[in-house]
Design an enzyme around this catalytic site. Structure first.
Site, PDB file in Angstrom:
ATOM      1  N   VAL A  13       0.834  -1.199   0.000  1.00 14.94           N
ATOM      2  CA  VAL A  13       0.000   0.000   0.000  1.00 14.94           C
ATOM      3  C   VAL A  13       0.871   1.253   0.000  1.00 14.94           C
ATOM      4  O   VAL A  13       0.710   2.151  -0.824  1.00 14.94           O
ATOM      5  CB  VAL A  13      -0.942  -0.029   1.228  1.00 14.94           C
ATOM      6  CG1 VAL A  13      -1.677   1.285   1.377  1.00 14.94           C
ATOM      7  CG2 VAL A  13      -1.931  -1.184   1.093  1.00 14.94           C
ATOM      8  N   THR A  88      -1.318  -4.305   9.428  1.00 16.13           N
ATOM      9  CA  THR A  88      -2.221  -4.606  10.542  1.00 16.13           C
ATOM     10  C   THR A  88      -2.492  -6.105  10.511  1.00 16.13           C
ATOM     11  O   THR A  88      -3.594  -6.535  10.181  1.00 16.13           O
ATOM     12  CB  THR A  88      -3.549  -3.819  10.416  1.00 16.13           C
ATOM     13  OG1 THR A  88      -4.095  -4.046   9.097  1.00 16.13           O
ATOM     14  CG2 THR A  88      -3.343  -2.345  10.608  1.00 16.13           C
ATOM     15  N   LYS A 214     -14.541  -0.524   3.629  1.00 18.94           N
ATOM     16  CA  LYS A 214     -13.422  -1.380   3.207  1.00 18.94           C
ATOM     17  C   LYS A 214     -13.690  -2.854   3.527  1.00 18.94           C
ATOM     18  O   LYS A 214     -13.544  -3.743   2.687  1.00 18.94           O
ATOM     19  CB  LYS A 214     -12.150  -0.893   3.903  1.00 18.94           C
ATOM     20  CG  LYS A 214     -11.000  -1.852   3.874  1.00 18.94           C
ATOM     21  CD  LYS A 214     -10.392  -1.929   2.496  1.00 18.94           C
ATOM     22  CE  LYS A 214      -9.332  -3.004   2.463  1.00 18.94           C
ATOM     23  NZ  LYS A 214      -8.469  -2.907   1.326  1.00 18.94           N
ATOM     24  N   PHE A 259     -15.656 -11.950 -10.058  1.00 18.31           N
ATOM     25  CA  PHE A 259     -15.427 -12.682  -8.803  1.00 18.31           C
ATOM     26  C   PHE A 259     -16.368 -13.879  -8.653  1.00 18.31           C
ATOM     27  O   PHE A 259     -16.803 -14.229  -7.567  1.00 18.31           O
ATOM     28  CB  PHE A 259     -15.493 -11.743  -7.581  1.00 18.31           C
ATOM     29  CG  PHE A 259     -14.149 -11.101  -7.337  1.00 18.31           C
ATOM     30  CD1 PHE A 259     -13.631 -10.198  -8.243  1.00 18.31           C
ATOM     31  CD2 PHE A 259     -13.374 -11.456  -6.248  1.00 18.31           C
ATOM     32  CE1 PHE A 259     -12.376  -9.647  -8.067  1.00 18.31           C
ATOM     33  CE2 PHE A 259     -12.114 -10.901  -6.057  1.00 18.31           C
ATOM     34  CZ  PHE A 259     -11.618  -9.999  -6.970  1.00 18.31           C
ATOM     35  N   LEU A 260     -16.677 -14.478  -9.791  1.00 19.70           N
ATOM     36  CA  LEU A 260     -17.435 -15.737  -9.771  1.00 19.70           C
ATOM     37  C   LEU A 260     -16.608 -16.831 -10.434  1.00 19.70           C
ATOM     38  O   LEU A 260     -17.155 -17.701 -11.105  1.00 19.70           O
ATOM     39  CB  LEU A 260     -18.782 -15.569 -10.491  1.00 19.70           C
ATOM     40  CG  LEU A 260     -19.887 -14.826  -9.732  1.00 19.70           C
ATOM     41  CD1 LEU A 260     -21.172 -14.783 -10.557  1.00 19.70           C
ATOM     42  CD2 LEU A 260     -20.169 -15.466  -8.368  1.00 19.70           C
ATOM     43  N   HIS A 261     -15.286 -16.773 -10.254  1.00 18.75           N
ATOM     44  CA  HIS A 261     -14.421 -17.817 -10.815  1.00 18.75           C
ATOM     45  C   HIS A 261     -14.092 -18.816  -9.718  1.00 18.75           C
ATOM     46  O   HIS A 261     -13.465 -18.459  -8.728  1.00 18.75           O
ATOM     47  CB  HIS A 261     -13.138 -17.217 -11.375  1.00 18.75           C
ATOM     48  CG  HIS A 261     -13.401 -16.170 -12.416  1.00 18.75           C
ATOM     49  ND1 HIS A 261     -13.834 -16.493 -13.683  1.00 18.75           N
ATOM     50  CD2 HIS A 261     -13.355 -14.826 -12.359  1.00 18.75           C
ATOM     51  CE1 HIS A 261     -14.030 -15.372 -14.365  1.00 18.75           C
ATOM     52  NE2 HIS A 261     -13.745 -14.344 -13.593  1.00 18.75           N
ATOM     53  N   CYS A 270      -5.314 -10.062   2.214  1.00 21.24           N
ATOM     54  CA  CYS A 270      -6.475  -9.227   2.565  1.00 21.24           C
ATOM     55  C   CYS A 270      -7.737 -10.007   2.922  1.00 21.24           C
ATOM     56  O   CYS A 270      -8.247  -9.875   4.028  1.00 21.24           O
ATOM     57  CB  CYS A 270      -6.755  -8.273   1.410  1.00 21.24           C
ATOM     58  SG  CYS A 270      -5.325  -7.256   1.042  1.00 21.24           S
ATOM     59  N   LYS A 273      -7.635 -12.194   6.178  1.00 22.23           N
ATOM     60  CA  LYS A 273      -7.463 -11.353   7.379  1.00 22.23           C
ATOM     61  C   LYS A 273      -8.701 -10.469   7.613  1.00 22.23           C
ATOM     62  O   LYS A 273      -9.196 -10.353   8.727  1.00 22.23           O
ATOM     63  CB  LYS A 273      -6.216 -10.488   7.159  1.00 22.23           C
ATOM     64  CG  LYS A 273      -5.995  -9.366   8.136  1.00 22.23           C
ATOM     65  CD  LYS A 273      -4.627  -8.727   7.922  1.00 22.23           C
ATOM     66  CE  LYS A 273      -4.573  -7.731   6.793  1.00 22.23           C
ATOM     67  NZ  LYS A 273      -5.157  -6.409   7.086  1.00 22.23           N
ATOM     68  N   ARG A 338       1.212 -15.281   0.485  1.00 24.28           N
ATOM     69  CA  ARG A 338       0.511 -15.247   1.768  1.00 24.28           C
ATOM     70  C   ARG A 338      -0.883 -15.895   1.660  1.00 24.28           C
ATOM     71  O   ARG A 338      -1.659 -15.549   0.789  1.00 24.28           O
ATOM     72  CB  ARG A 338       0.393 -13.806   2.275  1.00 24.28           C
ATOM     73  CG  ARG A 338       1.712 -13.301   2.838  1.00 24.28           C
ATOM     74  CD  ARG A 338       1.618 -11.862   3.267  1.00 24.28           C
ATOM     75  NE  ARG A 338       1.568 -10.966   2.122  1.00 24.28           N
ATOM     76  CZ  ARG A 338       1.460  -9.642   2.223  1.00 24.28           C
ATOM     77  NH1 ARG A 338       1.359  -9.077   3.399  1.00 24.28           N
ATOM     78  NH2 ARG A 338       1.446  -8.894   1.134  1.00 24.28           N
TER      79      ARG A 338
HETATM   80  C1  UGA Z   1      -8.243  -7.628  -2.642  1.00 16.68           C
HETATM   81  C2  UGA Z   1      -9.335  -6.732  -3.228  1.00 16.68           C
HETATM   82  O1  UGA Z   1      -9.733  -7.213  -4.514  1.00 16.68           O
HETATM   83  C3  UGA Z   1      -8.834  -5.287  -3.357  1.00 16.68           C
HETATM   84  O2  UGA Z   1      -9.864  -4.446  -3.826  1.00 16.68           O
HETATM   85  C4  UGA Z   1      -8.383  -4.817  -1.970  1.00 16.68           C
HETATM   86  O3  UGA Z   1      -7.828  -3.508  -2.004  1.00 16.68           O
HETATM   87  C5  UGA Z   1      -7.297  -5.757  -1.451  1.00 16.68           C
HETATM   88  O4  UGA Z   1      -7.814  -7.095  -1.389  1.00 16.68           O
HETATM   89  C6  UGA Z   1      -6.903  -5.258  -0.101  1.00 16.68           C
HETATM   90  O5  UGA Z   1      -7.717  -5.324   0.826  1.00 16.68           O
HETATM   91  O6  UGA Z   1      -5.826  -4.669   0.040  1.00 16.68           O
HETATM   92  P1  UGA Z   1      -6.067  -8.855  -3.640  1.00 16.68           P
HETATM   93  O7  UGA Z   1      -5.898  -9.472  -2.290  1.00 16.68           O
HETATM   94  O8  UGA Z   1      -4.886  -8.266  -4.317  1.00 16.68           O
HETATM   95  O9  UGA Z   1      -7.164  -7.665  -3.569  1.00 16.68           O
HETATM   96  O10 UGA Z   1      -6.608  -9.994  -4.571  1.00 16.68           O
HETATM   97  P2  UGA Z   1      -7.942 -10.339  -5.404  1.00 16.68           P
HETATM   98  O11 UGA Z   1      -7.686 -10.106  -6.824  1.00 16.68           O
HETATM   99  O12 UGA Z   1      -9.133  -9.696  -4.813  1.00 16.68           O
HETATM  100  O13 UGA Z   1      -8.016 -11.920  -5.164  1.00 16.68           O
HETATM  101  C7  UGA Z   1      -8.132 -12.454  -3.848  1.00 16.68           C
HETATM  102  C8  UGA Z   1      -8.219 -13.958  -3.890  1.00 16.68           C
HETATM  103  O14 UGA Z   1      -9.460 -14.380  -4.442  1.00 16.68           O
HETATM  104  C9  UGA Z   1      -7.151 -14.641  -4.734  1.00 16.68           C
HETATM  105  O15 UGA Z   1      -6.694 -15.799  -4.093  1.00 16.68           O
HETATM  106  C10 UGA Z   1      -7.885 -14.983  -6.008  1.00 16.68           C
HETATM  107  O16 UGA Z   1      -7.324 -16.063  -6.702  1.00 16.68           O
HETATM  108  C11 UGA Z   1      -9.246 -15.336  -5.463  1.00 16.68           C
HETATM  109  N1  UGA Z   1     -10.332 -15.213  -6.465  1.00 16.68           N
HETATM  110  C12 UGA Z   1     -10.650 -13.998  -6.985  1.00 16.68           C
HETATM  111  C13 UGA Z   1     -11.049 -16.343  -6.822  1.00 16.68           C
HETATM  112  O17 UGA Z   1     -10.774 -17.468  -6.358  1.00 16.68           O
HETATM  113  N2  UGA Z   1     -12.069 -16.199  -7.706  1.00 16.68           N
HETATM  114  C14 UGA Z   1     -12.433 -15.009  -8.240  1.00 16.68           C
HETATM  115  O18 UGA Z   1     -13.383 -14.956  -9.028  1.00 16.68           O
HETATM  116  C15 UGA Z   1     -11.684 -13.892  -7.874  1.00 16.68           C
END
Ligand code: UGA
Length: 452
Positions: A13, A88, A214, A259-261, A270, A273, A338
């Site tokens: 960040v 955090t 958030k 986010f439906l994968h 993130c 936690k 992580r």
């Molecule tokens: C996430 C949020 O998307 C951000 O908006 C937020 O700022 C961030 O957390 C944070 O709180 O700092 P990030 O952790 O980088 O971002 O990753 P994502 O792209 O959201 O993916 C999170 C997890 O979900 C990954 O393991 C990913 O593979 C999984 N995922 C995501 C799925 O299994 N299926 C999906 O359709 C999408």
């Protein structure tokens, strides 16, 4: 007008915030307690892997708009705005460990000048910004600090793009209508001017609302993923195709296909936690957050199920078999491991007696350190920088991360490199559904996707 800014913490960040605000023309000093990080960043070497970051870092170092130091006082004493961007992490009970925030607040109080605006970027539980404000303004002080909550929505792997093209910017004050808050608002509008000019929505609200926005966003996305993972498991059991289900659900604009994968469970720094912290907040005020709690347990179950399914569909045992695991990062386009499903899946395969070879385009080093920390010595896991070397001699392939390199995998070549004894049928576990099942079958594999 260019502002003088301090950013405390140069993790994901803080580093993106430092470089991004410098690129907007501000003068930014990034602070980190670790001298080796300050040294690397000062020499133009990013400490994390993120697209375009090297270019942005070097450009702003060259223009002398960004610099790095280990001394909070040095950065804070003449800053108009101080961003808090320290970690955090999670306590054992799911609550957030705020010790770094507390230390930074003490340091700011000791060295910031009058009327400094203190902005919290770190993800902090409800009540933290109010506490920061009280702490900074309590006791014998002739200075008034305005505190703002400005939560971060960057995605790893797309952080630079998200910084310059956010869906929204959220800023919470104690009381947004107070004159001091109005001055701080004008200053923050100025700092973020390029976003303001491109009509990015700015949401001006209170501390508590900003803090909860958030957590609500992350918990909702985690819920969508867990929902589709459970639908995938159900689709598997009844012989339906989750890909078609998810795509068709997404045609309803109220749902959206994002986010439906389905996959092996969400990971990262993130979602795991933040969902736990949100549930803990609910508990602390006696509010039922059972949906979020179900998401947490559902996701743990999905990770465990992924390993169980591999073992079950390998004839009930992987004992003494070689399994090639492709993808260790918690998602593609990052080197971050992580809470990655790869950690628990590889551990479970090793515990079931398998020999595991692993490959990842970016996350090998971090994964190796994590596995060693967990007591899995070298020799039990073979680490490969070449995907075909990783596959050679394996009896099964497991894809855990959706890297493009795996989407485009030369399947006939992969198949010929595998070991084919009497007991093996060259199984290909595509936990992210990134491959064409027909192409995989045509190449000779027994293809096993998720929910299809
Ligand atoms: C996430 C949020 O998307 C951000 O908006 C937020 O700022 C961030 O957390 C944070 O709180 O700092 P990030 O952790 O980088 O971002 O990753 P994502 O792209 O959201 O993916 C999170 C997890 O979900 C990954 O393991 C990913 O593979 C999984 N995922 C995501 C799925 O299994 N299926 C999906 O359709 C999408």
């Amino acid at each position: 007008m260019a502002s003088k800014i301090a950013v405390i913490g140069t993790g994901y960040v803080g580093l993106i915030q430092s470089v991004g605000l410098a690129d907007f023309g501000n003068y930014v000093t990034g602070v980190d307690v670790r001298p080796e990080i300050v040294e690397r960043l000062s020499s133009g070497e990013p400490t994390i892997f993120e697209h375009d970051l090297t270019e942005y870092l070097r450009r702003n170092l060259d223009a002398r708009r960004v610099r790095f130091t280990t001394a909070v006082s040095d950065a804070v004493s003449d800053a108009e705005v101080v961003f808090i961007a320290v970690g955090t992490p999670e306590n054992g009970d799911g609550t957030s460990d705020l010790s770094q925030i507390r230390a930074v607040v003490d340091a700011i109080k000791a060295s910031a000048s009058a009327s400094t605006v203190v902005v919290t970027k770190s993800t902090v539980p409800v009540g933290t910004n109010r506490w920061i404000s009280q702490k900074l303004n309590g006791g014998e002080t002739d200075r008034r600090f305005v505190v703002a909550s400005n939560p971060e929505f960057l995605r790893e792997g797309r952080a630079i793009q998200d910084f310059f093209h956010p869906d929204r910017v959220v800023i919470g004050f104690d009381d947004p209508d107070m004159p001091a808050a109005r001055d701080a608002r004008a200053l923050l509008e100025d700092i973020y001017r390029p976003l303001y000019l491109t009509s990015t929505p700015f949401v001006w609200t209170t501390f508590e609302t900003a803090e909860l926005i958030k957590y609500a966003a992350n918990a909702f996305l985690a819920t969508k993923i867990t929902f589709i993972n459970q639908m995938a498991n159900l689709a598997e059991a009844v012989g339906a195709d989750v890909q078609t289900i998810a795509r068709t659900m997404g045609m309803d604009g109220r749902i959206s296909g994002k986010f439906l994968h389905p996959g092996p469970g969400y990971g990262g720094s993130c979602f795991p936690k933040d969902t736990k912290a949100l549930a803990a907040t609910g508990d602390s005020v006696g509010v039922d957050m059972s949906l979020v709690k179900a998401v947490i347990t559902g996701n743990d179950a999905q990770k465990a199920r992924t390993a169980e399914k591999i073992i079950r569909l390998s004839g009930g045992s992987v004992d003494d078999r070689e399994v090639a695991v492709l993808g260790l990062a918690f998602k593609a386009e990052t080197d971050d491991i992580r809470e990655s499903p790869a950690i628990s899946v590889v551990a479970a395969l090793l515990e079931a007696g398998a020999t595991v070879t692993v490959h990842d385009p970016k996350a090998l080093v971090g994964f190796r350190a994590e596995m060693e920390r967990r007591g899995f010595a070298d020799g039990r896991i073979a680490y490969h920088t070449d995907v075909f070397a990783c596959i050679t001699g394996a009896e099964a392939i497991v894809i855990l991360t959706e890297w493009n390199e795996y989407r485009n995998l030369d399947l006939p070549r992969a198949y010929t490199l595998m070991h084919r004894g009497v007991r093996s049928e060259s199984r290909l576990f595509d936990t992210r559904n990134v491959l064409d099942p027909d192409a995989a079958r045509k190449a000779g594999f027994v293809y096993i996707g998720t929910g299809r």
